[in-house]
Motif scaffolding. Structure first.
Motif, mmCIF file in Angstrom:
data_model
loop_
_atom_site.group_PDB
_atom_site.id
_atom_site.type_symbol
_atom_site.label_atom_id
_atom_site.label_comp_id
_atom_site.label_asym_id
_atom_site.label_seq_id
_atom_site.Cartn_x
_atom_site.Cartn_y
_atom_site.Cartn_z
ATOM 1 N N LYS A 180 0.820 -1.053 0.004
ATOM 2 C CA LYS A 180 -0.094 0.022 -0.090
ATOM 3 C C LYS A 180 0.889 1.219 -0.095
ATOM 4 O O LYS A 180 0.363 2.193 -0.518
ATOM 5 N N ALA A 181 1.902 1.255 0.788
ATOM 6 C CA ALA A 181 2.607 2.476 0.873
ATOM 7 C C ALA A 181 4.031 2.229 0.362
ATOM 8 O O ALA A 181 4.887 3.128 -0.384
ATOM 9 N N LYS A 182 4.657 1.129 0.641
ATOM 10 C CA LYS A 182 6.105 0.777 0.143
ATOM 11 C C LYS A 182 6.024 0.842 -1.385
ATOM 12 O O LYS A 182 7.051 1.277 -2.040
ATOM 13 N N GLY A 183 4.875 0.181 -2.054
ATOM 14 C CA GLY A 183 4.775 0.013 -3.515
ATOM 15 C C GLY A 183 4.489 -1.436 -4.018
ATOM 16 O O GLY A 183 4.928 -2.272 -3.154
ATOM 17 N N HIS A 184 4.336 -1.546 -4.936
ATOM 18 C CA HIS A 184 4.148 -3.038 -5.640
ATOM 19 C C HIS A 184 4.488 -3.111 -7.004
ATOM 20 O O HIS A 184 3.901 -2.953 -7.922
ATOM 21 N N PRO A 185 6.077 -3.252 -7.098
ATOM 22 C CA PRO A 185 6.585 -3.520 -8.326
ATOM 23 C C PRO A 185 6.314 -5.352 -8.488
ATOM 24 O O PRO A 185 7.241 -5.769 -7.968
ATOM 25 N N LEU A 186 5.357 -5.674 -8.970
ATOM 26 C CA LEU A 186 4.701 -7.005 -9.107
ATOM 27 C C LEU A 186 5.958 -7.891 -8.799
ATOM 28 O O LEU A 186 5.892 -8.850 -7.962
ATOM 29 N N GLY A 187 6.768 -8.276 -9.741
ATOM 30 C CA GLY A 187 7.681 -9.418 -9.706
ATOM 31 C C GLY A 187 8.583 -9.098 -8.411
ATOM 32 O O GLY A 187 9.281 -10.092 -8.075
ATOM 33 N N ALA A 188 8.876 -8.053 -8.092
ATOM 34 C CA ALA A 188 9.868 -7.679 -7.030
ATOM 35 C C ALA A 188 9.318 -7.871 -5.584
ATOM 36 O O ALA A 188 9.996 -7.895 -4.504
ATOM 37 N N THR A 189 7.994 -7.770 -5.580
ATOM 38 C CA THR A 189 7.192 -7.506 -4.031
ATOM 39 C C THR A 189 7.612 -8.881 -3.096
ATOM 40 O O THR A 189 7.923 -8.384 -1.999
ATOM 41 N N GLY A 190 7.464 -9.966 -3.564
ATOM 42 C CA GLY A 190 7.982 -10.964 -2.590
ATOM 43 C C GLY A 190 9.203 -10.827 -2.012
ATOM 44 O O GLY A 190 9.590 -11.358 -0.905
ATOM 45 N N ILE A 191 10.193 -10.517 -2.953
ATOM 46 C CA ILE A 191 11.616 -10.368 -2.410
ATOM 47 C C ILE A 191 11.758 -9.144 -1.515
ATOM 48 O O ILE A 191 12.422 -9.190 -0.551
ATOM 49 N N GLY A 192 11.277 -8.128 -2.030
ATOM 50 C CA GLY A 192 11.060 -6.956 -1.030
ATOM 51 C C GLY A 192 10.672 -7.282 0.229
ATOM 52 O O GLY A 192 11.035 -6.574 1.228
ATOM 53 N N GLN A 193 9.598 -7.822 0.451
ATOM 54 C CA GLN A 193 9.279 -8.385 1.895
ATOM 55 C C GLN A 193 10.378 -9.059 2.573
ATOM 56 O O GLN A 193 10.537 -8.798 3.795
ATOM 57 N N VAL A 194 11.098 -10.008 1.988
ATOM 58 C CA VAL A 194 12.394 -10.513 2.387
ATOM 59 C C VAL A 194 13.271 -9.437 2.818
ATOM 60 O O VAL A 194 13.744 -9.607 3.918
ATOM 61 N N VAL A 195 13.499 -8.474 2.172
ATOM 62 C CA VAL A 195 14.455 -7.336 2.438
ATOM 63 C C VAL A 195 14.020 -6.634 3.922
ATOM 64 O O VAL A 195 14.854 -6.494 4.758
ATOM 65 N N GLU A 196 12.653 -6.565 4.066
ATOM 66 C CA GLU A 196 12.080 -5.657 5.424
ATOM 67 C C GLU A 196 12.475 -6.869 6.491
ATOM 68 O O GLU A 196 12.888 -6.561 7.512
ATOM 69 N N VAL A 197 12.180 -8.246 6.445
ATOM 70 C CA VAL A 197 12.115 -9.308 7.679
ATOM 71 C C VAL A 197 13.759 -9.179 7.699
ATOM 72 O O VAL A 197 14.003 -9.323 9.068
ATOM 73 N N PHE A 198 14.816 -9.389 6.669
ATOM 74 C CA PHE A 198 16.059 -9.357 6.925
ATOM 75 C C PHE A 198 16.373 -8.242 7.804
ATOM 76 O O PHE A 198 17.342 -8.534 8.592
ATOM 77 N N GLU A 199 15.912 -7.116 7.570
ATOM 78 C CA GLU A 199 16.607 -5.851 8.204
ATOM 79 C C GLU A 199 15.865 -5.748 9.408
ATOM 80 O O GLU A 199 16.744 -5.482 10.552
ATOM 81 N N GLN A 200 14.640 -6.162 9.694
ATOM 82 C CA GLN A 200 13.956 -6.379 11.105
ATOM 83 C C GLN A 200 14.787 -7.241 11.804
ATOM 84 O O GLN A 200 15.099 -6.890 13.110
#
Length: 387
Positions: A331-351
């Motif tokens: 909703k706010a970070k954005g949704h670049p379709l193919g990248a979204t699932g890996i973008g979630q990984v980046v957030e989890v990794f950093e958290q």
């Protein structure tokens, strides 16, 4: 299977990149991933790569994977483009985890990329529409927003939820996105503004929908027993699962619960030996605000028809007992379709490594949930800082 871990993860900023193509976006994410590997990244150790992409705009529909990896100097290794609509990134990660876990490879890149904002609004709607059933939905004029509007209508009719609960999801995720320097929308909104936005498909309005986005993300997956060669702070993937369902809504037993997600979640929890109650925070697929409420229920965080209560009670806020979408979500970070699932990984990794800055939350067990289209495919992963 061998246990696996993520030892590096990075992404581009999400949003409009008028001067960058998919190669440049991929290179930005790849470089960020490489820089996050504490003890040094050696590209010669990479055995394979999987690149999630729907191919929006058609700039490189054939041999997308090799086109991108060769741009950053990775050649001679098996590279595969993965397409499962909005869940392409999640399935790229699933492929990488299975390859490393099975022992076929020892270091695999899971990545995703999409370039969406150089298209007109009509063309963007076309590319989003291809994720629905072609014969009975897309060719009949159904839009992506229309599909989720039907789901939202049904959910609001079947439960005690109100549209304000959808708006509160948007408000929460914008609050988190305002703290994320990689997010497309780094600004907060009020419930009044979110609830009063222009309608796009009854009952959904503009603030119920995620934006179209340019962006890329990458993660490096290795065997768990090799992880400390790369970093003192690996993030272990202890559970994973994938699922699928009928593509057209009218073929499903229910449209207010996604069986693909339930299947993926059950497999992930079983492999991890965890229950939903043990998850400390989660990144879920909120392409529309209604999708986040469904995720609460399908992932076992709430009973059927009760997901809205988590938002009402503030439990999924950043300071709640189950923070959801600390990145800002789609909703706010954005949704670049193919990248979204890996973008979630980046957030989890950093958290999990304590590197999330002002949006940092506590927790040792995390989950990500990536959905393709309106639920035709889904992946779920469980992550931990210690095995």
């Amino acid at each position: 299977m061998r246990d696996v871990a993520i030892v590096g993860a990075g992404q581009s900023t999400y949003g409009e990149h008028p001067n960058s193509g998919i190669k440049e976006l991929f290179a930005t994410a790849y470089d960020a991933m490489a820089e996050s590997v504490d003890r040094g990244y050696d590209p010669d150790e990479v055995d394979a790569a999987h690149v999630g992409s729907l191919g929006v705009g058609g700039s490189q529909l054939g041999i997308t994977g090799a086109s991108l990896t060769s741009h950053v100097g990775l050649t001679g290794l098996p590279v595969q483009r993965v397409e499962n609509a909005c869940a392409s990134g999640g399935f790229a990660l699933l492929n990488a985890v299975q390859a490393v876990g099975s022992g076929i490879h020892d270091a695999v890149i899971a990545s995703g990329v999409e370039k969406m904002l150089d298209l007109s609004g009509d063309r963007s709607k076309y590319w989003l529409g291809v994720s629905g059933d072609t014969e009975y939905e897309r060719l009949a004029g159904m839009t992506f927003a229309g599909v989720y509007a039907i789901v939202a209508q049904r959910y609001l009719a079947e439960t005690d939820a109100e549209h304000d609960h959808l708006s509160k999801v948007a408000v929460k995720n914008h609050e988190n996105g305002a703290l994320n320097p990689k997010a497309q929308f780094q600004r907060e909104v009020s419930v009044e503004k979110a609830a009063g936005a222009p309608e796009i498909a009854d009952p959904l309005n503009l603030y119920d929908a995620c934006p179209t986005t340019d962006g890329a993300a990458c993660a490096l997956v290795v065997p768990a027993d090799e992880a400390h060669r790369y970093t003192d702070d690996p993030v272990y993937i202890t559970g994973f699962g994938g699922g699928s369902d009928y593509l057209a809504l009218h073929d499903r037993e229910t449209i207010t619960s996604l069986s693909a997600v339930r299947e993926a979640a059950d497999a992930a929890y079983d492999r991890a030996g965890r229950t939903p109650a043990e998850v400390d925070f989660a990144e879920v697929h909120d392409c529309f605000t209604i999708a986040e409420l469904l995720a609460y229920e399908d992932l076992g965080f709430a009973d059927r028809g009760e997901g809205w209560r988590l938002v009402e009670e503030g439990r999924t806020a950043r300071d709640g007992d189950l923070p959801v979408n600390t990145s800002g979500g789609l909703k706010a970070k954005g949704h670049p379709l193919g990248a979204t699932g890996i973008g979630q990984v980046v957030e989890v990794f950093e958290q999990l490594r304590g590197e999330a800055g002002d949006r940092q939350v506590d927790g040792e067990v995390a989950l990500s949930h990536n959905v393709g289209g309106s639920g035709g495919a889904a992946t779920v992963f469980v992550y931990e800082v210690a095995r």
